[in-house]
Design a protein around this motif. Structure first.
Motif, mmCIF file in Angstrom:
data_model
loop_
_atom_site.group_PDB
_atom_site.id
_atom_site.type_symbol
_atom_site.label_atom_id
_atom_site.label_comp_id
_atom_site.label_asym_id
_atom_site.label_seq_id
_atom_site.Cartn_x
_atom_site.Cartn_y
_atom_site.Cartn_z
ATOM 1 N N TYR A 1 -0.687 10.128 6.447
ATOM 2 C CA TYR A 1 -0.464 8.753 6.019
ATOM 3 C C TYR A 1 -1.695 7.894 6.301
ATOM 4 O O TYR A 1 -2.589 8.275 7.070
ATOM 5 N N GLN A 2 -1.730 6.704 5.676
ATOM 6 C CA GLN A 2 -2.781 5.732 5.921
ATOM 7 C C GLN A 2 -2.373 4.787 7.053
ATOM 8 O O GLN A 2 -1.185 4.583 7.319
ATOM 9 N N SER A 3 -3.373 4.167 7.662
ATOM 10 C CA SER A 3 -3.117 3.118 8.643
ATOM 11 C C SER A 3 -2.962 1.777 7.931
ATOM 12 O O SER A 3 -3.376 1.613 6.784
ATOM 13 N N GLY B 1 0.830 -1.189 0.000
ATOM 14 C CA GLY B 1 0.000 0.000 0.000
ATOM 15 C C GLY B 1 0.866 1.241 0.000
ATOM 16 O O GLY B 1 2.003 1.222 0.496
ATOM 17 N N ASP B 2 0.344 2.328 -0.574
ATOM 18 C CA ASP B 2 1.087 3.580 -0.637
ATOM 19 C C ASP B 2 0.871 4.408 0.628
ATOM 20 O O ASP B 2 -0.239 4.491 1.153
ATOM 21 N N ARG B 3 1.951 5.005 1.115
ATOM 22 C CA ARG B 3 1.905 5.930 2.254
ATOM 23 C C ARG B 3 1.191 5.316 3.454
ATOM 24 O O ARG B 3 0.264 5.899 4.036
ATOM 25 N N VAL B 4 1.632 4.140 3.831
ATOM 26 C CA VAL B 4 1.114 3.467 5.015
ATOM 27 C C VAL B 4 2.175 3.581 6.109
ATOM 28 O O VAL B 4 3.278 3.051 5.965
ATOM 29 N N ARG B 5 1.830 4.285 7.180
ATOM 30 C CA ARG B 5 2.820 4.533 8.242
ATOM 31 C C ARG B 5 2.092 4.775 9.564
ATOM 32 O O ARG B 5 1.161 5.571 9.632
ATOM 33 N N GLU B 6 2.528 4.063 10.582
ATOM 34 C CA GLU B 6 1.977 4.250 11.926
ATOM 35 C C GLU B 6 3.117 4.342 12.937
ATOM 36 O O GLU B 6 4.288 4.080 12.616
ATOM 37 N N ALA C 1 -2.191 6.025 12.507
ATOM 38 C CA ALA C 1 -1.465 6.550 11.355
ATOM 39 C C ALA C 1 -0.816 7.885 11.687
ATOM 40 O O ALA C 1 -1.364 8.709 12.425
ATOM 41 N N SER D 1 -6.221 0.261 6.803
ATOM 42 C CA SER D 1 -6.890 0.813 5.623
ATOM 43 C C SER D 1 -6.557 0.048 4.353
ATOM 44 O O SER D 1 -7.268 0.161 3.349
ATOM 45 N N VAL D 2 -5.471 -0.767 4.376
ATOM 46 C CA VAL D 2 -5.086 -1.519 3.173
ATOM 47 C C VAL D 2 -4.966 -3.022 3.420
ATOM 48 O O VAL D 2 -4.919 -3.796 2.462
#
Length: 267
Positions: free
Chosen positions: A30-32, A6-11, A26, A35-36
């Motif tokens: 960014y996405q959690s 997934g793009d821009r997934v960062r926690e 997140a 989410s993907v």
């Protein structure tokens, strides 16, 4: 359950030690992971805090909080082993390991070679052996206990495909029909990497070494070796993959289906 990116997934995570990472939400912009990824899905990940970092394959689980199990560590600041994270905030994000990109480049080159050979394609039609190909991998199961100084057969538990039925799953060998063939193997290490040693990956033909690749290790991070060869098979020739451990200690071959695989095709 599936492997996903997934793009821009960062926690962030405040988990300490070497265990499963609890995800704390997140980062801004960014996405959690949720989410993907669905429960049980796997992904490549990186976790970092100051000088401490690791890259690997993780398994996501829903819950409160959601978690990411560090299923297979590919490279890290702890010699390709799980990092014992201290207290504090860690960044946890989806990434692509360098070894996976190297493997992808090799596969791309291998595929281009096959597709660019128009005369071989015409010969496949004439001989009735068009599209005779196979691809196998380890399906996530590591192969441990690879003794030092010994050439050990690499086994593959999952057939991605086997057109024509020429791959023998019980013997882990490919016996293609007569004609020009190309075979390729990739092997990555999961543990037991020693600096400045020279492990080898072999393609065997009829029980003897036919082609090999050697890579001198630098450091103890994750390493993958690829070897490919072309040959004229006679219809009974068979091909297998072997590994030579030169580390001085037992090694473990990674079970990652992206990093350890064996494939071939009639040209």
């Amino acid at each position: 359950m599936a492997f996903k990116l997934g793009d821009r997934v960062r926690e962030t995570s405040t988990t300490t030690g070497t265990g499963t990472l609890s995800l704390a939400g997140a980062a801004v912009g960014y996405q959690s992971f949720a989410s993907v990824l669905a429960n049980g899905d796997t992904c490549w990940y990186a976790a970092a805090m100051g000088p401490h970092w690791e890259v690997g394959r993780g398994t996501f689980a829903t819950g409160s909080p959601p978690t990411l199990a560090r299923t297979t560590v590919i490279a890290s600041s702890n010699g390709a082993a799980a990092v014992d994270f201290p207290a504090g905030d860690k960044d946890v994000f989806i990434t692509v390991p360098a070894t996976a990109l190297e493997a992808l480049a090799l596969i791309s080159a291998f595929t281009r070679t096959l597709l660019d050979d128009a005369s071989a394609a015409e010969a496949r039609v004439t001989l009735g052996v068009r599209n005779q190909a196979f691809s196998v991998n380890k399906g996530g199961a590591n192969q441990s206990g690879i003794a030092s100084g010994v050439i050990t057969k690499v086994t593959f538990g999952i057939e991605a495909y086997d057109q024509g039925g020429y791959y023998d799953q019980s013997l882990h060998r490919w016996t293609p029909p007569a004609g020009n063939v190309q075979v390729q193997a990739m092997v990555a290490y999961a543990a037991g990497i020693v600096d400045q040693t020279a492990p080898r990956v072999f393609i065997y033909k009829n029980g003897s070494a036919f082609a090999y690749s050697i890579q001198n290790t630098s450091g103890t991070g994750g390493v993958s070796i690829a070897v490919s060869a072309e040959d004229v098979a006679n219809g009974t020739d068979y091909y297998e993959v072997f590994f030579f451990n030169a580390s001085g200690i037992d090694m473990t071959i990674s079970g990652s289906q992206e990093l350890t695989s064996f494939c071939g095709k009639v040209l």
